[in-house]
Write a protein that holds these residues in place. Structure first.
Motif, PDB file in Angstrom:
ATOM      1  N   SER A 174      33.227  48.459  42.269  1.00  0.00           N
ATOM      2  CA  SER A 174      34.624  48.070  42.388  1.00  0.00           C
ATOM      3  C   SER A 174      34.851  46.984  43.439  1.00  0.00           C
ATOM      4  CB  SER A 174      35.495  49.282  42.712  1.00  0.00           C
ATOM      5  OG  SER A 174      35.096  49.855  43.940  1.00  0.00           O
ATOM      6  N   ASP A 175      33.804  46.617  44.179  1.00  0.00           N
ATOM      7  CA  ASP A 175      33.922  45.502  45.122  1.00  0.00           C
ATOM      8  C   ASP A 175      32.548  44.896  45.359  1.00  0.00           C
ATOM      9  OD1 ASP A 175      32.561  46.909  47.261  1.00  0.00           O
ATOM     10  OD2 ASP A 175      34.433  47.915  47.732  1.00  0.00           O
ATOM     11  N   ASP A 176      32.539  43.734  46.009  1.00  0.00           N
ATOM     12  CA  ASP A 176      31.282  43.015  46.234  1.00  0.00           C
ATOM     13  C   ASP A 176      30.264  43.847  47.016  1.00  0.00           C
ATOM     14  OD1 ASP A 176      32.432  40.906  44.911  1.00  0.00           O
ATOM     15  OD2 ASP A 176      32.684  39.649  46.687  1.00  0.00           O
TER      16      ASP A 176
ATOM     17  N   PRO B 132      38.902  43.899  35.403  1.00  0.00           N
ATOM     18  CA  PRO B 132      37.643  44.560  35.068  1.00  0.00           C
ATOM     19  C   PRO B 132      36.851  43.764  34.039  1.00  0.00           C
ATOM     20  CG  PRO B 132      39.551  45.916  34.430  1.00  0.00           C
ATOM     21  CD  PRO B 132      40.054  44.607  34.887  1.00  0.00           C
TER      22      PRO B 132
ATOM     23  N   SER C 192      37.980  38.832  40.578  1.00  0.00           N
ATOM     24  CA  SER C 192      38.396  39.678  41.699  1.00  0.00           C
ATOM     25  C   SER C 192      39.544  40.606  41.339  1.00  0.00           C
ATOM     26  CB  SER C 192      38.790  38.808  42.889  1.00  0.00           C
ATOM     27  OG  SER C 192      39.905  37.999  42.536  1.00  0.00           O
ATOM     28  N   ASP C 193      40.215  40.328  40.213  1.00  0.00           N
ATOM     29  CA  ASP C 193      41.412  41.104  39.884  1.00  0.00           C
ATOM     30  C   ASP C 193      41.435  41.634  38.453  1.00  0.00           C
ATOM     31  OD1 ASP C 193      41.678  38.699  38.607  1.00  0.00           O
ATOM     32  OD2 ASP C 193      43.715  38.310  39.285  1.00  0.00           O
TER      33      ASP C 193
ATOM     34  N   TRP D 103      32.350  46.786  36.001  1.00  0.00           N
ATOM     35  CA  TRP D 103      33.066  46.177  37.123  1.00  0.00           C
ATOM     36  C   TRP D 103      34.534  46.515  36.997  1.00  0.00           C
ATOM     37  CZ3 TRP D 103      32.591  44.257  41.730  1.00  0.00           C
ATOM     38  CH2 TRP D 103      33.526  43.370  42.248  1.00  0.00           C
ATOM     39  N   ASN D 104      35.077  47.226  37.972  1.00  0.00           N
ATOM     40  CA  ASN D 104      36.456  47.679  37.919  1.00  0.00           C
ATOM     41  C   ASN D 104      37.067  47.537  39.316  1.00  0.00           C
ATOM     42  OD1 ASN D 104      38.661  48.682  36.578  1.00  0.00           O
ATOM     43  ND2 ASN D 104      37.607  50.492  35.810  1.00  0.00           N
ATOM     44  N   PRO D 105      37.462  46.311  39.699  1.00  0.00           N
ATOM     45  CA  PRO D 105      37.955  46.090  41.067  1.00  0.00           C
ATOM     46  C   PRO D 105      39.215  46.893  41.365  1.00  0.00           C
ATOM     47  CG  PRO D 105      38.321  44.140  39.711  1.00  0.00           C
ATOM     48  CD  PRO D 105      37.524  45.101  38.888  1.00  0.00           C
ATOM     49  N   ASP D 106      39.330  47.289  42.601  1.00  0.00           N
ATOM     50  CA  ASP D 106      40.457  48.129  43.037  1.00  0.00           C
ATOM     51  C   ASP D 106      41.818  47.496  42.758  1.00  0.00           C
ATOM     52  OD1 ASP D 106      38.778  50.143  43.954  1.00  0.00           O
ATOM     53  OD2 ASP D 106      38.628  49.260  45.958  1.00  0.00           O
ATOM     54  N   ASN D 107      41.917  46.171  42.845  1.00  0.00           N
ATOM     55  CA  ASN D 107      43.215  45.526  42.669  1.00  0.00           C
ATOM     56  C   ASN D 107      43.505  45.095  41.228  1.00  0.00           C
ATOM     57  OD1 ASN D 107      41.270  43.568  42.873  1.00  0.00           O
ATOM     58  ND2 ASN D 107      42.535  42.121  43.982  1.00  0.00           N
TER      59      ASN D 107
ATOM     60  N   LYS E  43      42.307  48.817  33.876  1.00  0.00           N
ATOM     61  CA  LYS E  43      41.276  49.734  34.362  1.00  0.00           C
ATOM     62  C   LYS E  43      41.080  50.895  33.383  1.00  0.00           C
ATOM     63  CE  LYS E  43      41.077  50.345  38.902  1.00  0.00           C
ATOM     64  NZ  LYS E  43      41.391  50.539  40.315  1.00  0.00           N
TER      65      LYS E  43
END
Length: 139
Positions: free
Chosen positions: A121-123, A63, A60-61, A87-91, A97
């Motif tokens: 970037s998210d589920d 990439p 979740s945190d 996969w590059n989550p916002d947080n 990143k």
């Protein structure tokens, strides 16, 4: 080699080719180790593994890259497509990143095609509904 100087391990290339040609895995999660090399973080050889269980394994945190052999049914029969997911989550941390963004070209070049690219970037980006829209746009 990518713009970042990160290389792709031979094990990643072998595992990808085995997934593609021998159906040896359902998915691979790839990570950058020590800012030097893309390696396999997880290799799921259980062909019954679901898309949802794969999405749940993405950090979740942080990439990562992932490769998933996706299969679905249509009125015309069964279809399958290999997906390369960035996969590059916002947080995630900005430095991570940037490293993953600048390394992606080298990774995709090393794998030599045979997949459809998806950025997420998210589920929600990886919901089955959104996935089916992306798959129907490119055949």
């Amino acid at each position: 080699m990518s713009l970042s100087g990160v290389t792709v391990s031979d094990q990643v290339i072998t595992a990808y080719n085995d997934l593609k040609t021998k159906k040896a895995s359902r998915f691979l999660i790839l990570v950058i180790e020590n800012e030097k090399e893309v390696v396999i973080g997880e290799n799921c050889t259980d062909r019954a593994a679901s898309w949802e269980s794969f999405v749940a394994k993405l950090p979740s945190d942080a990439p990562c890259y992932a490769i998933f052999d996706y299969e679905w049914n249509t009125p015309d029969g069964k279809r399958d497509k290999i997906l390369f997911i960035s996969w590059n989550p916002d947080n995630a941390k900005i430095k991570q990143k940037m490293l993953y963004a600048s390394t992606k070209g080298g990774v995709t070049q090393s794998l030599q095609g045979g997949y459809q690219e998806i950025a997420a970037s998210d589920d929600g980006d990886l919901s089955v509904e959104n996935l089916m829209i992306k798959l129907s746009m490119k055949r």
